[in-house]
Design a protein around this motif. Sequence first.
Motif, PDB file in Angstrom:
ATOM      1  N   TYR A 131       0.774   9.126  -1.150  1.00  0.00           N
ATOM      2  CA  TYR A 131       0.018   9.326  -2.388  1.00  0.00           C
ATOM      3  C   TYR A 131      -0.092   8.062  -3.244  1.00  0.00           C
TER       4      TYR A 131
ATOM      5  N   PRO B 107      -1.558   4.888  -4.864  1.00  0.00           N
ATOM      6  CA  PRO B 107      -2.935   4.436  -5.102  1.00  0.00           C
ATOM      7  C   PRO B 107      -3.297   3.291  -4.153  1.00  0.00           C
TER       8      PRO B 107
ATOM      9  N   THR C 248      -6.103   7.045  -2.508  1.00  0.00           N
ATOM     10  CA  THR C 248      -4.689   6.861  -2.166  1.00  0.00           C
ATOM     11  C   THR C 248      -4.597   6.382  -0.731  1.00  0.00           C
TER      12      THR C 248
END
Length: 349
Positions: A67, A69, A79
């Motif tokens: 997850y 970025p 992500t």
Amino acid sequence: MPRKLIINNFEISDSSDCYVIAEIGHNHQGSLEKAKQLFKAAAECGVNAVKLQKRDNKSLFTKAAYYKPYENENSFGLTYGEHREFLEFGKAEYVELQKYAKELGVTMFATAFDIPSADFLAELDLPVYKIASGDLKNTPLLKHVAKFGKPMIISTGGANMEDVQRAYDAIMPINNQLAILQCTSSYPAEHHDLNLRVIETFRHQFPDTVIGLSDHENGIAMATAAYILGMRIIEQHFTINHTWKGTDQVFSLEPIGMKKLVRDLRRVREALGDGIKHVLPNEVGPISKMSKKLVAKQNLPAGQVLTEADIAVKSPGDGLPPYELYNILGKTLKRPLAEDEDIMFEDLA
């Protein structure tokens, strides 16, 4: 036991051509059509195989990594997980590509980055399995794939000899169909970091194993040097266009480079020859024209006792070679010779 590996009826050995793998990876950008374009272009370059990468992303990465970025020019998602999922092919795409590769006459296989991915590939009954450098220490994965009973190719980037030996020891009791690739895990790899002599080290350490090179260099010249050192499998990243979006595109070979790589690797095997020094048929004419023979330096009468002053060394070399000079000095001519006429043993007493 001689080193030998058979992939789809292609026997790889010290006396064989190099087995050339076009690493497609995720240069297809998640597009089945682009993947087909890459397969076709690679096949036209003369490669033996095309290779994909398979990941079960949610089980492969930690939640933090999945997850995280991932916003950059090469990203296909917000992500890292989204990015990776966008690039991933499922069973339908793999089946379609497997069929297409067969039509093209090239072998298709993939790198398994985790056990679920390995099982996914096993269901497709792929003829060979690749393990990436990052999984060289992943003994559970190595043993799991070894049990498939199919040829395995492992890369060794970022590893020391202990790591390579550990992987070898894990695989070989289960499956002796193994190839080990020298690899430098930088992208691209600078020529001074390739450490090609490791190929010789691996050949000595693993005399029953085919040795190869996973080449991340921006170029093709080092491949021929690697072949001479004993490399018989090479994996090169491949793209159609360096400007395509993706982290691997920039150091991948385009078709013109891959064609030259395949050409040069085929030529170098032929150029190495058999190691026996002999005269080739196509050398006879040129060497006769360039070499020398023993002739009369001037008109010589019968009964002349030959001295160096009577003998000249001239082209073409279609007569008595100059190394016979010392065997004819002091001999007597049985018949007269004109200037530039060949001196032959049958004319001497």
